[in-house]
Design a protein around this motif. Structure first.
Motif, PDB file in Angstrom:
ATOM      1  N   GLN A  28       0.843  -1.178   0.000  1.00  0.00           N
ATOM      2  CA  GLN A  28       0.000   0.000   0.000  1.00  0.00           C
ATOM      3  C   GLN A  28       0.889   1.243   0.000  1.00  0.00           C
ATOM      4  N   GLU A  29       0.373   2.309  -0.619  1.00  0.00           N
ATOM      5  CA  GLU A  29       1.156   3.535  -0.752  1.00  0.00           C
ATOM      6  C   GLU A  29       1.656   4.004   0.613  1.00  0.00           C
ATOM      7  N   LYS A  31       3.523   2.460   2.752  1.00  0.00           N
ATOM      8  CA  LYS A  31       3.797   1.421   3.750  1.00  0.00           C
ATOM      9  C   LYS A  31       5.197   0.834   3.534  1.00  0.00           C
ATOM     10  N   ILE A  46       4.357  -6.142  12.002  1.00  0.00           N
ATOM     11  CA  ILE A  46       3.048  -5.645  12.444  1.00  0.00           C
ATOM     12  C   ILE A  46       3.079  -5.367  13.939  1.00  0.00           C
ATOM     13  N   SER A  47       2.384  -4.307  14.335  1.00  0.00           N
ATOM     14  CA  SER A  47       2.236  -3.978  15.751  1.00  0.00           C
ATOM     15  C   SER A  47       1.092  -4.795  16.339  1.00  0.00           C
ATOM     16  N   ALA A  48       1.413  -5.610  17.354  1.00  0.00           N
ATOM     17  CA  ALA A  48       0.381  -6.417  18.025  1.00  0.00           C
ATOM     18  C   ALA A  48       0.835  -6.603  19.459  1.00  0.00           C
ATOM     19  N   PRO A  97      -5.322 -10.649   6.561  1.00  0.00           N
ATOM     20  CA  PRO A  97      -4.471  -9.949   5.607  1.00  0.00           C
ATOM     21  C   PRO A  97      -3.464  -9.064   6.344  1.00  0.00           C
ATOM     22  N   ASP A  98      -2.317  -8.886   5.745  1.00  0.00           N
ATOM     23  CA  ASP A  98      -1.298  -7.975   6.252  1.00  0.00           C
ATOM     24  C   ASP A  98      -1.735  -6.540   5.925  1.00  0.00           C
ATOM     25  N   PRO A  99      -1.877  -5.672   6.938  1.00  0.00           N
ATOM     26  CA  PRO A  99      -2.305  -4.294   6.644  1.00  0.00           C
ATOM     27  C   PRO A  99      -1.305  -3.519   5.783  1.00  0.00           C
ATOM     28  N   TYR A 103      -4.338  -5.939  -1.799  1.00  0.00           N
ATOM     29  CA  TYR A 103      -5.093  -7.188  -1.702  1.00  0.00           C
ATOM     30  C   TYR A 103      -5.514  -7.695  -3.071  1.00  0.00           C
TER      31      TYR A 103
END
Lengths: 395, 395
Positions: A28-29, A31, A46-48, A97-99, A103
């Motif tokens: 994504q733009e 990212k 990813i932040s979790a 899905p990976d943010p 997609y």
């Protein structure tokens, strides 16, 4: 902090990781993650903060990711093949899905995809050459009695030369994919614009429809089955498959594979081709009509061109098996219509396309084979197959 | 088990939940969740066996979901407004797309969206009427010196009547969105096909481009600022904003809002309009040219039409503020060119569009206002605004 974490994950993986990761072209733009390095390893992040387990799920393997003090998880995969791959993240047991990625529809779901840079990516890179367009179209299907949805590539010359008519390739996706696949993952429009601009292909129209959701409202019980079996298609006992007795009305409930698989032939012949030949400037004869597809779409191409031997002069099967000599040796209509029969697969698949082409040539068929170097049953094989096939047809 | 769990979550919410949930129209094919009920509550569900906290994040509120014995989490939101909403799930602190929904670009990311059924949804439902197409196009920008990407709606008659030229609406998205928004969330093509088929709108072309990523390669320092301030646009001290001194070269690094916001005017005038008027059968004069946009796109419309008062006869601002009388009372060029000035907003916004239109009418301007019942700063407001605006223009 960042450098420490990288060192940690590299050690965890127990391998020498080259730290030249760059954001993927499919991100994504804006990212930063996922990234790919020169070894074609994919690194996700990813932040979790509250999670206890996060994995990167790509190529059939789940790779453990590692959490830093801020609750950000990072991890990388083993080297992947060149080209496009579906993937996902798994967070405490949830596959999501990976943010960070765009997609794509595949594996029967919209989800993450990543393009791993390839030595030959130039042929599917957008360039400042005359640009065609990919048109999103709805149309009414007399077979399904519903509105359907497809994409139609029109070359630049379609717009620039309004007096000219064009040949048409009908191009189908694989199992678990849909009508968006060839344009998004396959980069059809970009490949064609580049090929036409370089003079390697003649301009033609490409119609990309859905080969799975074509469920006839009133199944035709008179239509015969293809003369030979196809990989992945088992013969069905009466009443269990695509040939339901008349009078039962439209099929309800979840779509079944058989229905869409066989129904597509009917939709193609009764709805799609007539719509395209009515609405677009098309040379509407078999010599200017091609059918091709990948995997399941290749099997559909196989079946439909055998069942309708005088319809399509150009036939392409990408990772979709091969034609056998016993299917074609007495097929006079097929042989008199066919100008090119193209069969391809990935180098990591074993589909015998070279041997099949040799055997078909001995029957007088203008058969071609292509094996995509170092790729498997994935989109890089099919991008390259389209690139090859498009140079052979309508010439 | 299912019924027990539903009862539990309903009690948890402490409200009477009507159990008539149905899969959302925006779901991925075959996916049961998310669902919406007749109270317009959204119910999400995801399997996350090892998670300790899962939330449904919609409308600015995070709703706790509840885990069953199989590790499947379910939960619902308070009632939502009719129409389209962005949302996401939060799994142990990770904000991710819901694997059940289709994905849309908004809030500066591709993520989940859900369409809550609306009493008036008929106007944006696909029907068996003459169908136009939405064309995906790449083109070279002389301003950014890069390839750009847009979508162009062509009405059915564009294809059916090859001798005819058409008016054009340039239609812009909002902050955090991109060129895909008007077609996907906005349902532009569907709305227009239905309007044209019913005779409520004349056929015209719609160009949907990206209003944020238009960063000039060589910023033009001679261009003047608009004569009045705009909501959300603060005047910038020299050297901090969109007007960088020449000689610094192209802007590097992350995109800044100011650059794209102002750069869009230059790209629209120098690249987009010339490309469209060259490549499509367009009536290339101000009387057949419209500019409209939602939110930030409305502000851009405001600025660009004031700065270029003889370019666009039709002007639409959807949730993008209002024109003020002091901007237009002495604007002779604007007044002599303008045929319709349309301002709209959601009923839950307070933008004073009715009062603004009354004041502008007193200046002799053909001003219209529209307030979308019971909606906020969201796509249902903008779908309805397009539906209204399209009926007023090019007549």
């Amino acid at each position: 902090m960042y450098l420490m974490m990288v060192a940690l994950t590299a050690m965890t993986a127990g391998a020498q990781v080259v730290e030249d990761f760059k954001p993927a072209s499919t991100n994504q733009e804006g990212k930063e993650y996922p990234m790919v390095n020169s070894q074609r390893m994919v690194r996700a992040q990813i932040s979790a903060p509250e999670a206890t387990s996060v994995k990167l799920d790509i190529g059939g393997v789940k790779y453990d990711m590692v959490k830093n003090a801020e609750g950000v998880w990072t991890g990388e995969s083993a080297p992947q093949d060149e080209g496009f791959h579906y993937y996902q993240l798994n967070i405490d047991g949830a596959s999501v899905p990976d943010p960070g990625s765009k997609y794509y529809y595949g594996a029967s779901r919209w989800g993450s995809g990543i393009d791993v840079p390839a030595a030959d990516e130039d042929f599917y890179t957008v360039k400042n050459v005359p640009q065609g367009s990919v048109n999103e179209v709805y149309y009414y299907s007399t077979v399904t009695e519903k509105m359907r949805h497809c994409y139609i590539y029109l070359p630049a010359e379609y717009r620039e030369n309004p007096g000219k008519k064009f040949p048409v390739l009908y191009l189908q996706h694989g199992m678990g994919e849909n009508e968006t696949g060839w344009s998004a993952q396959g980069k059809t429009g970009i490949i064609m614009d580049n090929l036409i601009a370089s003079g390697k292909a003649v301009p033609f129209i490409i119609v990309m429809d859905n080969g799975l959701n074509a469920i006839p409202a009133h199944p035709d019980t008179t239509q015969s089955q293809p003369p030979f079996g196809f990989p992945g298609m088992r013969p069905r006992p009466e009443g269990q498959g695509g040939q339901r007795p008349q009078g039962e009305g439209p099929r309800r409930g979840p779509r079944r594979r058989g229905g869409g698989f066989n129904g597509f032939q009917e939709v193609l012949l009764k709805d799609i081709i007539p719509m395209v030949e009515k609405d677009y400037r098309v040379i509407a004869d078999p010599a200017h009509r091609a059918l091709a597809g990948l995997s399941m779409g290749g099997m559909q191409t196989h079946m439909i061109t055998l069942m309708n031997p005088k319809m399509f002069a150009y036939v392409g099967m990408f990772s979709g098996g091969t034609f056998r000599t016993e299917e074609l040796q007495d097929a006079a209509d097929f042989k008199s219509t066919n100008k090119v029969l193209f069969m391809s697969c990935g180098g990591k698949e074993n589909m015998g396309v070279d041997q099949a082409a040799e055997a078909l040539k001995a029957l007088g068929i203008n058969a071609y084979s292509y094996v995509s170097p170092e790729t498997a049953h994935e989109w890089q094989t099919w991008r390259r197959s389209l690139y090859q096939f498009a140079q052979l047809i309508f010439k």
